[in-house]
Scaffold this motif. Structure first.
Motif, short mmCIF file in Angstrom:
data_model
loop_
_atom_site.label_atom_id
_atom_site.label_comp_id
_atom_site.label_asym_id
_atom_site.label_seq_id
_atom_site.Cartn_x
_atom_site.Cartn_y
_atom_site.Cartn_z
N LEU A 1 0.79 -0.99 0.14
CA LEU A 1 0.14 -0.15 0.21
C LEU A 1 0.74 1.23 0.05
O LEU A 1 0.55 2.15 -0.85
CB LEU A 1 -0.96 0.14 1.38
CG LEU A 1 -2.00 -1.04 1.63
CD1 LEU A 1 -2.67 -1.08 2.72
CD2 LEU A 1 -2.98 -0.97 0.21
N LEU A 2 2.03 1.26 0.97
CA LEU A 2 2.63 2.38 0.86
C LEU A 2 3.69 2.64 -0.40
O LEU A 2 3.92 3.79 -0.61
CB LEU A 2 3.80 2.30 2.12
CG LEU A 2 3.08 2.26 3.42
CD1 LEU A 2 4.00 1.96 4.61
CD2 LEU A 2 2.13 3.47 3.98
N ILE A 3 4.03 1.46 -0.91
CA ILE A 3 4.80 1.75 -2.36
C ILE A 3 3.86 2.48 -3.57
O ILE A 3 4.08 3.28 -4.10
CB ILE A 3 5.02 0.28 -2.91
CG1 ILE A 3 6.20 -0.16 -1.87
CG2 ILE A 3 5.49 0.35 -4.23
CD1 ILE A 3 6.56 -1.68 -2.30
N GLY B 1 6.11 11.46 16.55
CA GLY B 1 6.31 10.34 15.51
C GLY B 1 4.91 10.01 15.01
O GLY B 1 4.66 9.84 13.72
N VAL B 2 3.89 9.42 15.86
CA VAL B 2 2.61 8.87 15.58
C VAL B 2 1.81 10.02 14.91
O VAL B 2 1.25 9.71 13.93
CB VAL B 2 2.00 8.66 16.71
CG1 VAL B 2 0.46 8.35 16.58
CG2 VAL B 2 2.59 7.10 17.33
N LEU B 3 2.09 11.25 15.36
CA LEU B 3 1.16 12.43 14.75
C LEU B 3 1.61 12.57 13.24
O LEU B 3 0.76 12.76 12.30
CB LEU B 3 1.18 13.51 15.45
CG LEU B 3 0.29 13.57 16.72
CD1 LEU B 3 0.55 14.85 17.61
CD2 LEU B 3 -1.18 13.57 16.37
N SER C 1 1.18 12.12 7.53
CA SER C 1 2.30 12.46 6.35
C SER C 1 1.63 12.35 4.85
O SER C 1 0.89 11.23 4.63
CB SER C 1 3.33 11.25 6.56
OG SER C 1 2.71 9.99 6.51
N SER C 2 2.02 13.23 4.18
CA SER C 2 1.57 13.29 2.78
C SER C 2 2.70 13.17 1.89
O SER C 2 2.67 13.01 0.61
CB SER C 2 1.18 14.87 2.57
OG SER C 2 2.16 15.79 2.76
N ALA C 3 3.89 13.00 2.37
CA ALA C 3 5.10 12.58 1.50
C ALA C 3 6.04 11.41 2.37
O ALA C 3 6.02 11.44 3.78
CB ALA C 3 6.05 14.04 1.41
N PHE C 4 6.68 10.77 1.69
CA PHE C 4 7.50 9.67 2.17
C PHE C 4 8.49 9.93 3.09
O PHE C 4 8.88 9.49 4.36
CB PHE C 4 7.97 8.75 1.29
CG PHE C 4 8.79 7.53 1.52
CD1 PHE C 4 8.12 6.50 2.29
CD2 PHE C 4 10.03 7.42 1.23
CE1 PHE C 4 8.69 5.50 2.53
CE2 PHE C 4 10.79 6.11 1.91
CZ PHE C 4 10.01 5.31 2.36
N SER C 5 9.07 11.25 2.99
CA SER C 5 10.15 11.88 3.88
C SER C 5 9.41 12.12 5.21
O SER C 5 10.15 11.96 6.20
CB SER C 5 10.82 12.99 3.20
OG SER C 5 9.77 14.06 2.98
#
Length: 170
Positions: free
Chosen positions: A36-38, A89-91, A96-100
């Motif tokens: 899914l993340l890919i 980190g959880v937030l 997160s809208s970007a992988f970075s």
């Protein structure tokens, strides 16, 4: 008075155990979300491995310095710091809208878990009465060793029923 002290000790161990459990649970739950993340972040298979690698790398950096941290900071301050890193980190990961950004969130979670895991055992070994250390170590170990067993199932259920971000929300 001794009962009250033991109650706070047990609560401290459970609180640190929940932090450790959450860190390990999320770490193993995320492994099943890689496809899914890919797709979502348009990264390669080798790139997506950084979701786990950066988390484990931060734990492996922080755990060896835990002795220094325990000697120079109070358990309370370390616990608060670990929770702040982990929750930040959880937030970040939830939104997160970007992988970075996802990697930044994982990095912060790794720092929090890296502080929390040894802190739990430090509390047990320095604060628990000798006759209760075995039981307390068992409780501490149980909270962290059960997480990898249920993490992939948790991650698979959540990502199939809802969205991978709910792994962090719950």
């Amino acid at each position: 008075m001794d009962k009250n002290k033991n109650f706070h000790l047990f609560g401290a161990i459970i609180a640190a155990g929940i932090l450790s459990f959450s860190g390990v649970l999320i770490e193993t739950a995320m492994n099943v979300t890689f496809p899914l993340l890919i797709q979502e972040f348009r990264v390669t298979t080798s790139g997506i491995q950084w979701v786990t690698t950066i988390y484990l790398l931060m734990i492996s950096v922080i755990v060896p310095i835990s002795s220094y941290l325990n000697q120079n900071f109070s358990a309370r301050n370390l616990f608060i710091t670990a929770n702040l890193f982990f929750l930040l980190g959880v937030l970040i990961n939830c939104f997160s809208s970007a992988f970075s950004l996802l990697l930044l969130g994982r990095l912060l979670q790794g720092v929090g878990t890296g502080i929390g895991l040894p802190l739990m055992f430090h509390i047990i070994l320095t604060k628990a009465p000798a006759e209760k250390r075995g039981m307390m170590m068992g409780i501490g170990t149980l909270t962290t060793s059960i997480a990898p067993a249920i993490g992939p199932t948790y991650g698979g259920l959540i990502s199939n029923l809802l969205n991978w971000r709910y792994i962090y929300i719950f």
